[in-house]
Structure formats: structure tokens, C-alpha cells
Design an enzyme around this catalytic site. Structure first.
Site, PDB file in Angstrom:
ATOM      1  N   HIS A 198      -0.569  -0.068  -9.791  1.00 54.47           N
ATOM      2  CA  HIS A 198      -1.248  -0.974  -8.851  1.00 54.47           C
ATOM      3  C   HIS A 198      -1.754  -2.202  -9.608  1.00 54.47           C
ATOM      4  O   HIS A 198      -2.924  -2.586  -9.528  1.00 54.47           O
ATOM      5  CB  HIS A 198      -2.421  -0.266  -8.158  1.00 54.47           C
ATOM      6  CG  HIS A 198      -2.729  -0.858  -6.813  1.00 54.47           C
ATOM      7  ND1 HIS A 198      -2.904  -0.103  -5.688  1.00 54.47           N
ATOM      8  CD2 HIS A 198      -2.875  -2.144  -6.415  1.00 54.47           C
ATOM      9  CE1 HIS A 198      -3.149  -0.884  -4.654  1.00 54.47           C
ATOM     10  NE2 HIS A 198      -3.144  -2.142  -5.069  1.00 54.47           N
ATOM     11  N   ARG A 252       0.852  -1.194   0.000  1.00 57.03           N
ATOM     12  CA  ARG A 252       0.000   0.000   0.000  1.00 57.03           C
ATOM     13  C   ARG A 252       0.884   1.238   0.000  1.00 57.03           C
ATOM     14  O   ARG A 252       1.929   1.276   0.653  1.00 57.03           O
ATOM     15  CB  ARG A 252      -0.918   0.022   1.231  1.00 57.03           C
ATOM     16  CG  ARG A 252      -2.078  -0.957   1.172  1.00 57.03           C
ATOM     17  CD  ARG A 252      -3.100  -0.540   0.125  1.00 57.03           C
ATOM     18  NE  ARG A 252      -4.301  -1.382   0.142  1.00 57.03           N
ATOM     19  CZ  ARG A 252      -4.450  -2.498  -0.549  1.00 57.03           C
ATOM     20  NH1 ARG A 252      -3.448  -2.928  -1.309  1.00 57.03           N
ATOM     21  NH2 ARG A 252      -5.584  -3.182  -0.507  1.00 57.03           N
ATOM     22  N   GLU A 310      -2.618   7.558  -4.029  1.00 60.43           N
ATOM     23  CA  GLU A 310      -3.701   6.793  -4.639  1.00 60.43           C
ATOM     24  C   GLU A 310      -5.007   6.982  -3.871  1.00 60.43           C
ATOM     25  O   GLU A 310      -5.011   7.256  -2.685  1.00 60.43           O
ATOM     26  CB  GLU A 310      -3.366   5.300  -4.626  1.00 60.43           C
ATOM     27  CG  GLU A 310      -2.460   4.860  -5.753  1.00 60.43           C
ATOM     28  CD  GLU A 310      -2.241   3.355  -5.733  1.00 60.43           C
ATOM     29  OE1 GLU A 310      -3.009   2.651  -5.057  1.00 60.43           O
ATOM     30  OE2 GLU A 310      -1.303   2.897  -6.391  1.00 60.43           O
ATOM     31  N   PHE A 318      -1.585  -7.404  -8.534  1.00 62.00           N
ATOM     32  CA  PHE A 318      -2.599  -8.440  -8.285  1.00 62.00           C
ATOM     33  C   PHE A 318      -3.206  -8.993  -9.569  1.00 62.00           C
ATOM     34  O   PHE A 318      -3.848 -10.048  -9.575  1.00 62.00           O
ATOM     35  CB  PHE A 318      -3.745  -7.843  -7.454  1.00 62.00           C
ATOM     36  CG  PHE A 318      -4.694  -7.024  -8.297  1.00 62.00           C
ATOM     37  CD1 PHE A 318      -5.899  -7.552  -8.739  1.00 62.00           C
ATOM     38  CD2 PHE A 318      -4.367  -5.727  -8.684  1.00 62.00           C
ATOM     39  CE1 PHE A 318      -6.767  -6.797  -9.534  1.00 62.00           C
ATOM     40  CE2 PHE A 318      -5.215  -4.976  -9.468  1.00 62.00           C
ATOM     41  CZ  PHE A 318      -6.422  -5.516  -9.896  1.00 62.00           C
TER      42      PHE A 318
END
Length: 340
Positions: free
Chosen positions: A303, A234, A263, A306
């Protein structure tokens, strides 16, 4: 025996086809939108509900669904579900405990390798037809020390990959799994020692009050000069001012960042792919305005750690397993609903 009726919300078209194929024995209904008071009227007879995080399953919703017995959210978090109301109605709740540990760990090493072999600079140069090797000398990972901050599901995979590269590993975690450390061959050390003695540091801790600005102007002094820092966790774990100062002073030889402090607030990585999130947060603007973006020894990805086909499919596979197990009266991945 009557088929279980299941309602899915915030569902993508490709997910519908995937679920229909694998849940043929159930009566399925799909909504691309989040759960609202309007579409709630269309599911009053459902037995199972499968929402994502923007569908708020509160007391009103639960009381309206008289036949609801089970909720399986397609997320790790479950703050959008009123667990106390579920307990009062004897409704079980399951989640997706994990889905991206391999994906994020591999992305972590993609960033490490890009920095260690200057892949981004090489690619930019050859695009322009320049095949010179000036200032493109990299370094091997073998024999280097990797500091892993947070040895949870993702951190454990990072440690395994590091050992495959022949790296030494130092780790910091408030919960120490000494059996795993002995099996893989690494040791737990204090955070300050890890920063001071690691050639590359990678962060894999959750974001909370204790981890906010874990990397800051004070802890910056603990780092080994010329080290590399990777953050796929994060953005708020790192103070941007400290990162810039670290680069300027040569404390950081480079940064690999999949997340930025500025973000929009993100609970679940998968929400980055939803239309709701895209309307509320413009990541392009965040990136365009970020001073780190123009540093030659900084690699930033949006980001995206994932975001693999396997990880996204794993969310559905876990949800399918949850539903089938519930149907057999053997529920899995249950969220603990605390008593008052």
C-alpha cells in the site's frame, strides 16, 4: 492586529519545520499526539485547528474552543469532525481534496511495466549471478488496450500516461466526461465490455457497497483470457478467491497489487505512516500470511502507491494555502456543511 493562533495535531517532526518556515506570520503550536481532553486544555485560545483523522473534533471540543473560527484538516476525509456543531458555531471547515493523483498513477504504471517486462523476475535472477534470459521475454505496451475502471482524479492521470505509451484506452465510470474523452482520445464502455476487451485492467474506484468485490467469481467470466489486473485502489474491490482462481485458470496472466483484501480498514493513505496506525495494524503479518505473495506472476507492494515526497508535501502545501486564504477572508477547499 493580533496573530491568528493555530494548533496542529498528529504532526511529524519534519512537518513542524516545514510549517514554521512557511507560516511565520502566525502563532503556531504543535502536538505530535492526537487531540485529547488533556491537551485540549492547552489550546483553549486557538483560532484555527489543524487535525488529522485520529483527532476527533466533536461537539464537546468545539464548545470548549470559544475562539475557534476555522478547522483545516490535513486529510481528504472529514468524518472525524462534527460538521453540524461547526455550523451552529459558524466555524468553517476545509480539507485537502486531493494530493496523490500523479503519485498513484505513476505507481500504477510502475506495476504495469514491472509485469510487462518481468522486472521482478529479472532482478531476482541477476541477484543470484544468473544472467540468462530464459522465460524473461516481455511485451510492449504500445498498441495494447488498457481498461481504466474509474476516471476520477487518479484515473485521468492514468489515461494520460497510457496515451503517452501509445496504448488504446477503454474506460468505465458512472460519470462520463465526454469532453475529456474526446480531448485525450478514449471511449467510455460498459464494464463487461471493458473486461472482455482489455489487455490490462486497472482499478481506480472508491471502496463502497457498490464496488465491494467488483471483481468476483461471476465477473471473472467476463475477463479476456491472459489479461493483467492492477489494483492500487482498495483491497476489498477484489475478491481474493476470484483472483486466485483467475490466476489458476490463466484468465489473469499476472496481477499488480498495491492493496489486499485482508488489510486493516484504511480511510486515508497517510495514516499508514502514523504511529497510531502502526500500533493497531501489522501489515507485515498480513503480507506474510497472504497466498498471493508467493505467486511468480504477482507483484505486491505494501500500500505504497501514495507514498511520494511530493504527495506528502502537497498535503502541507494545501493546508498552508487554506490557512492563508482564510486569514485573507477568502477561504478555499471548504467542506459543504448541510443544513438539516
Amino acid at each position: 492586529m493580533k496573530k491568528l493562533k493555530i494548533a496542529f495535531f498528529e504532526i511529524e517532526p519534519w512537518e513542524i519545520d516545514y510549517l514554521k518556515t512557511r507560516l511565520k506570520e502566525f502563532d503556531l503550536i504543535f502536538f505530535e499526539d492526537k487531540l485529547t481532553s488533556k491537551n485540549l486544555k492547552k489550546i483553549l485560545d486557538v483560532n484555527v485547528l489543524s487535525p488529522f483523522i485520529y483527532s476527533v473534533v466533536d461537539k464537546k471540543v468545539i464548545n470548549s474552543l470559544k475562539f475557534l473560527k476555522y478547522i483545516t484538516t490535513r486529510s481528504t476525509g472529514f468524518d472525524h469532525i462534527d460538521l453540524k456543531a461547526c455550523r451552529r458555531k459558524n466555524i468553517l471547515v476545509s480539507n485537502v481534496p486531493s494530493y496523490g493523483e500523479h503519485t498513484v498513477a505513476e505507481h500504477t504504471f510502475a506495476l504495469i511495466l514491472a509485469l510487462s517486462r518481468k522486472i521482478h523476475l529479472s532482478w531476482e535472477r541477476t541477484r543470484k549471478g544468473d544472467f540468462s534470459l530464459d522465460n524473461l521475454t516481455g511485451f510492449e505496451l504500445k498498441g495494447k488496450t488498457l481498461g481504466v475502471v474509474g476516471v476520477g482524479r487518479i484515473g485521468r492521470q492514468v489515461v494520460r500516461i497510457a496515451k503517452g505509451f501509445g496504448m488504446k484506452v477503454l474506460a468505465f465510470d458512472i460519470k462520463k466526461d465526454q469532453k475529456f474523452a474526446k480531448e485525450i482520445g478514449f471511449k467510455y464502455v460498459p464494464l463487461r465490455y471493458l473486461f472482455k476487451n482489455s489487455d490490462i485492467i486497472t482499478l481506480h474506484v472508491p471502496y463502497n457497497k457498490k464496488t465491494h468485490h467488483l471483481v468476483n467469481l461471476k465477473t471473472l467470466k467476463w475477463f479476456k483470457k491472459g489479461c493483467y489486473l492492477i489494483n492500487t485502489a482498495r483491497g476489498g474491490i477484489c475478491d481474493t478467491t476470484a483472483l486466485l482462481k483467475g490466476l489458476k485458470q490463466g484468465i489473469f496472466a499476472g496481477l499488480g497489487l498495491d492493496v489486499l483484501e485482508e488489510e486493516c480498514f484504511i480511510k486515508e493513505e497517510r495514516e499508514l505512516l502514523t504511529s497510531t496506525f502502526k500500533k493497531s495494524c501489522d501489515l507485515k503479518t498480513v503480507l506474510e500470511n497472504h497466498i498471493l505473495l508467493n505467486q511468480p506472476n504477482v507483484i505486491i507492494t505494501p500500500h505504497n502507491a501514495f507514498n511520494s515526497k511530493e504527495a506528502l508535501t502537497r498535503i502541507l502545501d494545501t493546508t498552508i494555502e487554506n490557512i492563508k486564504s482564510f486569514a485573507k477572508n477568502k477561504p478555499i477547499n471548504l467542506v459543504k456543511i448541510r443544513q438539516k
